[in-house]
Design a protein around this motif. Structure first.
Motif, PDB file in Angstrom:
ATOM      1  N   UNK A  87      43.784  41.219  25.251  1.00  0.00           N
ATOM      2  CA  UNK A  87      44.099  39.860  24.805  1.00  0.00           C
ATOM      3  C   UNK A  87      44.645  38.994  25.943  1.00  0.00           C
ATOM      4  N   UNK A  88      44.810  39.578  27.138  1.00  0.00           N
ATOM      5  CA  UNK A  88      45.290  38.808  28.284  1.00  0.00           C
ATOM      6  C   UNK A  88      44.374  37.621  28.602  1.00  0.00           C
ATOM      7  N   UNK A  89      43.040  37.784  28.551  1.00  0.00           N
ATOM      8  CA  UNK A  89      42.186  36.615  28.785  1.00  0.00           C
ATOM      9  C   UNK A  89      42.446  35.478  27.812  1.00  0.00           C
ATOM     10  N   UNK A  90      42.801  35.808  26.574  1.00  0.00           N
ATOM     11  CA  UNK A  90      43.094  34.756  25.596  1.00  0.00           C
ATOM     12  C   UNK A  90      44.381  34.020  25.955  1.00  0.00           C
ATOM     13  N   UNK A  91      45.388  34.752  26.475  1.00  0.00           N
ATOM     14  CA  UNK A  91      46.597  34.095  26.966  1.00  0.00           C
ATOM     15  C   UNK A  91      46.234  33.069  28.031  1.00  0.00           C
ATOM     16  N   UNK A  92      45.370  33.499  28.971  1.00  0.00           N
ATOM     17  CA  UNK A  92      45.016  32.612  30.074  1.00  0.00           C
ATOM     18  C   UNK A  92      44.215  31.412  29.592  1.00  0.00           C
ATOM     19  N   UNK A  93      43.297  31.633  28.690  1.00  0.00           N
ATOM     20  CA  UNK A  93      42.506  30.533  28.137  1.00  0.00           C
ATOM     21  C   UNK A  93      43.408  29.496  27.485  1.00  0.00           C
ATOM     22  N   UNK A  94      44.403  29.982  26.735  1.00  0.00           N
ATOM     23  CA  UNK A  94      45.298  29.076  26.004  1.00  0.00           C
ATOM     24  C   UNK A  94      46.341  28.427  26.913  1.00  0.00           C
ATOM     25  N   UNK A  95      46.939  29.207  27.823  1.00  0.00           N
ATOM     26  CA  UNK A  95      48.082  28.717  28.598  1.00  0.00           C
ATOM     27  C   UNK A  95      47.713  28.174  29.973  1.00  0.00           C
ATOM     28  N   UNK A  96      46.564  28.572  30.506  1.00  0.00           N
ATOM     29  CA  UNK A  96      46.236  28.211  31.893  1.00  0.00           C
ATOM     30  C   UNK A  96      44.940  27.427  31.992  1.00  0.00           C
ATOM     31  N   UNK A  97      43.857  27.976  31.453  1.00  0.00           N
ATOM     32  CA  UNK A  97      42.555  27.337  31.609  1.00  0.00           C
ATOM     33  C   UNK A  97      41.909  27.766  32.911  1.00  0.00           C
ATOM     34  N   UNK A  98      41.149  26.877  33.516  1.00  0.00           N
ATOM     35  CA  UNK A  98      40.472  27.220  34.758  1.00  0.00           C
ATOM     36  C   UNK A  98      39.500  28.369  34.553  1.00  0.00           C
ATOM     37  N   UNK A  99      39.303  29.150  35.592  1.00  0.00           N
ATOM     38  CA  UNK A  99      38.389  30.291  35.506  1.00  0.00           C
ATOM     39  C   UNK A  99      39.101  31.501  34.903  1.00  0.00           C
ATOM     40  N   UNK A 100      39.582  31.335  33.676  1.00  0.00           N
ATOM     41  CA  UNK A 100      40.346  32.382  33.001  1.00  0.00           C
ATOM     42  C   UNK A 100      39.531  33.664  32.832  1.00  0.00           C
ATOM     43  N   UNK A 101      38.209  33.525  32.796  1.00  0.00           N
ATOM     44  CA  UNK A 101      37.336  34.675  32.537  1.00  0.00           C
ATOM     45  C   UNK A 101      37.397  35.733  33.632  1.00  0.00           C
TER      46      UNK A 101
END
Length: 200
Positions: A47-61
């Motif tokens: 679920x770490x990628x989902x944290x990044x998508x929600x909190x950071x954006x950018x190339x979260x993938x």
């Protein structure tokens, strides 16, 4: 259930949590704590990628690179079963390796290298006085990873200054939470054993 000699066998664990508890169980309390920490980290990685998508954006993938370490975190209890010290050492060493991969994937401005602090803390608390060589080895590995700072080249992902600020904040909170978990589990055990200290 009884074995052929007539002795009653322990019941086989049922349910997901029962199986997890059986897998993480170990007669060495420090090894068992490391097992649970490793399983907690592994369960958080999907679920770490989902944290990044929600909190950071950018190339979260690009966070999918962190999945390379997931099987190794999951294997910590299996390694600890025949060799408790090796299992305890595997947890911070896999964490250090994951930190190096993450620093290349995200860039050092993400603050992902802060996780080396948690790895060094585990290296301190997971071993007793007669096992100092393990602690020294783990600290040496963490120091070697720290020396790679600013030598990773261009990261795999792209993030702007604002996104990096959010990224750093997210990782700082995550490291604080992980260090708290380590202190509550391994620290409590280390200071409750004879000698009242991590090298007891």
């Amino acid at each position: 259930m009884k074995d052929p000699s007539g002795d009653v066998l322990p019941a086989r664990p049922t349910g997901l949590f029962g199986r997890l508890r059986s897998y993480a169980a170990h007669p060495d309390p420090r090894a068992e704590s490391c097992n649970w920490i490793a399983l907690a980290v592994a369960s958080n990685q999907p679920i770490y990628p989902l944290y990044l998508l929600w909190a950071v954006g950018g190339d979260w993938w690009v966070s999918v690179w962190t999945f390379l370490s997931t099987p190794f975190f999951l294997a910590v209890p299996a390694v600890a079963r025949p060799n408790a010290a090796a299992g305890r050492a595997m947890l911070p060493l896999v964490g250090i390796g994951n930190g190096v991969i993450s620093a290349k994937a995200f860039g050092v401005a993400s603050g992902v290298e802060l996780f080396l602090i948690a790895c060094a803390l585990i290296g301190l608390l997971a071993f007793r006085g007669g096992e100092r060589r393990w602690t020294i080895g783990i600290w040496a590995a963490a120091a070697g990873a720290a020396l790679l700072h600013d030598h990773y080249g261009a990261p795999f992902g792209r993030f702007d200054a604002s996104q990096y600020a959010d990224f750093f904040r997210l990782n700082a909170y995550s490291v604080a939470a992980l260090c708290g978990l380590v202190l509550l589990s391994l620290g409590r055990i280390a200071w409750s054993e004879p000698g009242k200290g991590p090298f007891a």
